[in-house]
Scaffold this active site. Structure first.
Site, PDB file in Angstrom:
ATOM      1  CB  SER A  44      -0.920   0.012   1.616  1.00 13.18           C
ATOM      2  OG  SER A  44      -0.254   0.396   2.722  1.00 13.18           O
ATOM      3  CB  SER A 173      16.000  -7.529   7.984  1.00 12.96           C
ATOM      4  OG  SER A 173      16.599  -7.099   8.816  1.00 12.96           O
ATOM      5  CE1 TYR A 187      11.119  -1.177  11.789  1.00 19.21           C
ATOM      6  CE2 TYR A 187      13.705  -1.153  12.247  1.00 19.21           C
ATOM      7  CZ  TYR A 187      12.739  -1.745  10.910  1.00 19.21           C
ATOM      8  OH  TYR A 187      11.854  -1.797   9.946  1.00 19.21           O
ATOM      9  CE  LYS A 191      11.478  -5.362  10.377  1.00 16.68           C
ATOM     10  NZ  LYS A 191      11.662  -5.925   9.103  1.00 16.68           N
TER      11      LYS A 191
END
Length: 326
Positions: A44, A173, A187, A191
């Site tokens: 999107s 990543s 976060y 990752k």
């Protein structure tokens, strides 16, 4: 010759400068992705939206997935595709939903006319704030999206790829999948997990001639910052006074990050993905750092590969590890 032996021979030849003697599956024309079917999650905005257009312009059949259809971003992408007569199909996939992933991949394979050539796991979310202040609502969402979502998607496409004895999975990543900054919430943990999962898959899929590549972008001016600020602000509103008082400076900055000051071109990432996708199977890198500025993760990537080879190079897993890293 087995697929594993073929990968090793090709890599050895490339290292020796004999790439011209190896037939490439990519077209030498301006449509190097012609004939490829590509499924992208999180299309999107950002890398996913830009990538959908870029890969289609290079000849691919693109299945762009996003959450919450209908939505204006889907209409905009559809209009752009129609304007240029691009082969782009838009479907709904929320990567946190087992049902939507299964149904979405089935629909993507129907559109592609068989197993997918390429999956790009691009969907992801970010938070901000100290680890202690990440409540279970925030923790569950970021792991479910960034880690379990990529796992769901891979599990859904791999049966077809294995059967076809070909395929490529890109996992998006970050630099923060190798290095850590304070107050980025979970976060980096997500990752780091994605990096480990990707590398394990890369080894395990060698016998099936399926490649895995981890893309490690630096900071880019995409909508990720808007979404991250919204999620961080919602988390901030759930903090108690005592929690907020424990980390005053870090809490004050939650929801106020400004990604617009970043000037790197987000097209760097789709361009890197397209370049790698056009390479012959078995020659693609396990990781690619993408950013015009500093790439601090590259030193870690190098020592990690050396460590893996030293630890497992002469083990029963050695041929798989060497096929990925040599």
């Amino acid at each position: 010759m087995s697929d594993m032996e073929r990968r090793t021979v090709i890599k050895t030849a490339l290292a020796a400068g004999a790439a011209a003697a190896i037939p490439s599956t990519a077209s030498a024309s301006d449509k190097p992705l012609a004939g490829k079917s590509i499924l992208i999650t999180g299309a999107s905005s950002g890398f996913g939206y830009l990538g959908a257009l870029h890969y289609a312009r290079l000849g691919a059949k693109v299945i762009a997935s996003m959450r919450g259809l209908p939505r204006k971003e889907a209409d905009e992408l559809k209009a752009e595709a129609a304007k240029e007569k691009l082969d782009i199909h838009i479907i709904q996939i929320d990567v946190t939903s087992d049902e939507q992933v299964a149904d979405g991949v089935e629909e993507a394979e129907r559109i592609a006319g068989g197993p997918l050539d390429i999956l790009i796991n691009n969907a992801g979310v970010g938070y901000a704030g100290p680890i202690e202040l990440q409540d279970m609502q925030a923790t569950a969402l970021i792991f479910d999206t960034n880690v379990y979502g990529s796992h769901r998607m891979a599990r859904a496409v791999l049966p077809g790829m294995r059967k076809a004895k070909r395929g490529l999975i890109f996992n998006i990543s970050s630099q923060l999948g190798r290095v850590i900054v304070p107050s980025a919430g979970h976060y980096s943990p997500t990752k780091f997990a994605l990096e480990a999962m990707s590398e394990a898959m890369a080894y395990e899929l060698v016998p099936h001639n399926v490649d895995v590549c981890v893309i490690q972008p630096g900071g880019y001016p995409t909508k990720v910052w808007v979404n991250r600020n919204q999620l961080a602000s919602e988390l901030k509103s759930r903090l108690t006074e005592d929690q907020a008082a424990a980390y005053p400076a870090l809490v004050n900055s939650m929801g106020k990050e400004d990604g617009t000051r970043r000037s790197a071109d987000p097209m760097d990432v789709p361009r890197a993905i397209a370049e790698i996708a056009a390479m012959p199977a078995g020659t693609r890198p396990l990781r690619r750092a993408v950013h015009p500025g500093m790439k601090p993760q590259e030193a870690i990537n190098k020592v990690s590969a050396e460590t893996q080879l030293a630890m497992l190079g002469n083990s029963p897993f050695g041929p798989w590890v060497k096929a990925v890293h040599d």
